[in-house]
Design a protein around this motif. Structure first.
Motif, PDB file in Angstrom:
ATOM      1  N   UNK A  20       0.815  -1.208   0.000  1.00 45.39           N
ATOM      2  CA  UNK A  20       0.000   0.000   0.000  1.00 45.39           C
ATOM      3  C   UNK A  20       0.849   1.259   0.000  1.00 45.39           C
ATOM      4  N   UNK A  21       0.229   2.337  -0.458  1.00 44.11           N
ATOM      5  CA  UNK A  21       0.842   3.660  -0.409  1.00 44.11           C
ATOM      6  C   UNK A  21       1.035   4.082   1.044  1.00 44.11           C
ATOM      7  N   UNK A  22       1.959   5.018   1.292  1.00 38.58           N
ATOM      8  CA  UNK A  22       2.257   5.394   2.679  1.00 38.58           C
ATOM      9  C   UNK A  22       1.042   6.025   3.366  1.00 38.58           C
ATOM     10  N   UNK A  23       0.201   6.706   2.598  1.00 31.89           N
ATOM     11  CA  UNK A  23      -1.008   7.284   3.191  1.00 31.89           C
ATOM     12  C   UNK A  23      -1.956   6.171   3.632  1.00 31.89           C
ATOM     13  N   UNK A  24      -2.141   5.167   2.765  1.00 31.94           N
ATOM     14  CA  UNK A  24      -3.009   4.044   3.104  1.00 31.94           C
ATOM     15  C   UNK A  24      -2.417   3.252   4.267  1.00 31.94           C
ATOM     16  N   UNK A  25      -1.105   3.097   4.292  1.00 30.54           N
ATOM     17  CA  UNK A  25      -0.460   2.429   5.421  1.00 30.54           C
ATOM     18  C   UNK A  25      -0.721   3.175   6.721  1.00 30.54           C
ATOM     19  N   UNK A  26      -0.619   4.498   6.676  1.00 23.37           N
ATOM     20  CA  UNK A  26      -0.870   5.292   7.879  1.00 23.37           C
ATOM     21  C   UNK A  26      -2.298   5.110   8.370  1.00 23.37           C
ATOM     22  N   UNK A  27      -3.241   5.062   7.425  1.00 24.90           N
ATOM     23  CA  UNK A  27      -4.646   4.843   7.777  1.00 24.90           C
ATOM     24  C   UNK A  27      -4.822   3.474   8.423  1.00 24.90           C
ATOM     25  N   UNK A  28      -4.193   2.457   7.837  1.00 26.66           N
ATOM     26  CA  UNK A  28      -4.317   1.100   8.378  1.00 26.66           C
ATOM     27  C   UNK A  28      -3.741   1.012   9.786  1.00 26.66           C
ATOM     28  N   UNK A  29      -2.560   1.601   9.992  1.00 21.06           N
ATOM     29  CA  UNK A  29      -1.932   1.568  11.314  1.00 21.06           C
ATOM     30  C   UNK A  29      -2.807   2.290  12.330  1.00 21.06           C
ATOM     31  N   UNK A  30      -3.361   3.445  11.947  1.00 22.44           N
ATOM     32  CA  UNK A  30      -4.228   4.194  12.850  1.00 22.44           C
ATOM     33  C   UNK A  30      -5.457   3.380  13.235  1.00 22.44           C
ATOM     34  N   UNK A  31      -6.052   2.711  12.253  1.00 27.62           N
ATOM     35  CA  UNK A  31      -7.246   1.922  12.535  1.00 27.62           C
ATOM     36  C   UNK A  31      -6.937   0.720  13.424  1.00 27.62           C
ATOM     37  N   UNK A  32      -5.793   0.091  13.202  1.00 26.80           N
ATOM     38  CA  UNK A  32      -5.400  -1.035  14.057  1.00 26.80           C
ATOM     39  C   UNK A  32      -5.190  -0.571  15.499  1.00 26.80           C
ATOM     40  N   UNK A  33      -4.524   0.578  15.675  1.00 22.83           N
ATOM     41  CA  UNK A  33      -4.310   1.115  17.021  1.00 22.83           C
ATOM     42  C   UNK A  33      -5.635   1.487  17.684  1.00 22.83           C
TER      43      UNK A  33
END
Length: 232
Positions: A20-33
């Motif tokens: 994934x793109x870094x923006x999508x990665x950031x979204x995924x990490x935020x949602x997991x947290x």
């Protein structure tokens, strides 16, 4: 056949995240947290509410057993661990302070009002403590799907940009980008659904418990009123 499968990109959750793109990665990490923290809050609240219900039952059994309220106050102490005992303790503390100063008959009504006010303040403070982190669950339940949708829209935009650059529209080219974009929406729902369900349940449990505290405060106020009438 085997060689064709091996050439296809692997569509596991880890591979989707890594691609994934870094923006999508950031979204995924935020949602997991957000999901992890939500589950921590949910577990803590459910466990605490069950414990408080048990403690309230034990206290009510002791309160209505017919024993001395002064003895019960000495056993409970000035800083009890559960809200119902705290409401009782605050009222008894005000009662004993007034009795130590000596109150006249005409001040009985004022004493009862002070005791009721003390109980209401204590009750509101205890309920406020129990409500801590509930707004977080509400925020996760309402915002997580939109955060995930943002990641999905961003990922799909990148996928179409890549398609335009490579000029390839086959399913093998499109599928990985669409899958990683939709993965963000799935994570948003995974975070939001438990948070919403738990928020509704915990809020209902807390409302019933607060009503139980209100009922006890009213009953105890009636007992104090009868006691003051007898002493008057």
């Amino acid at each position: 056949m085997m060689g064709g499968d091996a050439s296809q990109p692997e569509l596991t959750m880890l591979s989707l995240f890594l691609r994934a793109d870094w923006v999508v990665k950031s979204v995924m990490v935020l949602l997991v947290l957000m999901s992890i923290w939500s589950w921590a809050v949910i577990f803590d609240k459910l466990t605490r509410m069950r414990k408080l219900q048990r403690l309230a039952g034990r206290f009510e059994d002791a309160f209505w057993s017919g024993g001395s309220l002064d003895d019960l106050y000495n056993r409970v102490g000035q800083y009890p661990a559960d809200p119902m005992s705290s409401v009782f303790s605050s009222a008894m503390r005000e009662w004993q302070r007034s009795a130590a100063r000596g109150y006249a008959r005409e001040s009985a009504a004022g004493l009862q009002q002070r005791i009721e006010r003390v109980m209401q303040v204590t009750l509101a403070r205890e309920v406020e403590r129990l409500e801590k982190w509930l707004p977080f669950l509400a925020s996760v339940g309402s915002s997580a799907p939109f955060i995930g949708l943002f990641g999905t829209v961003w990922g799909i935009m990148n996928s179409f940009t890549a398609i335009a650059a490579t000029k390839q529209t086959s399913l093998a080219v499109v599928a990985p980008g669409i899958a990683e974009a939709l993965f963000a929406t799935a994570l948003g729902l995974v975070a939001a659904i438990p948070a919403t369900v738990a928020y509704n349940k915990i809020s209902n449990d807390l409302s019933r418990y607060a009503g139980r505290l209100e009922a006890f405060a009213g009953e105890f106020s009636a007992i104090i009123s009868r006691q003051l009438d007898e002493e008057g």
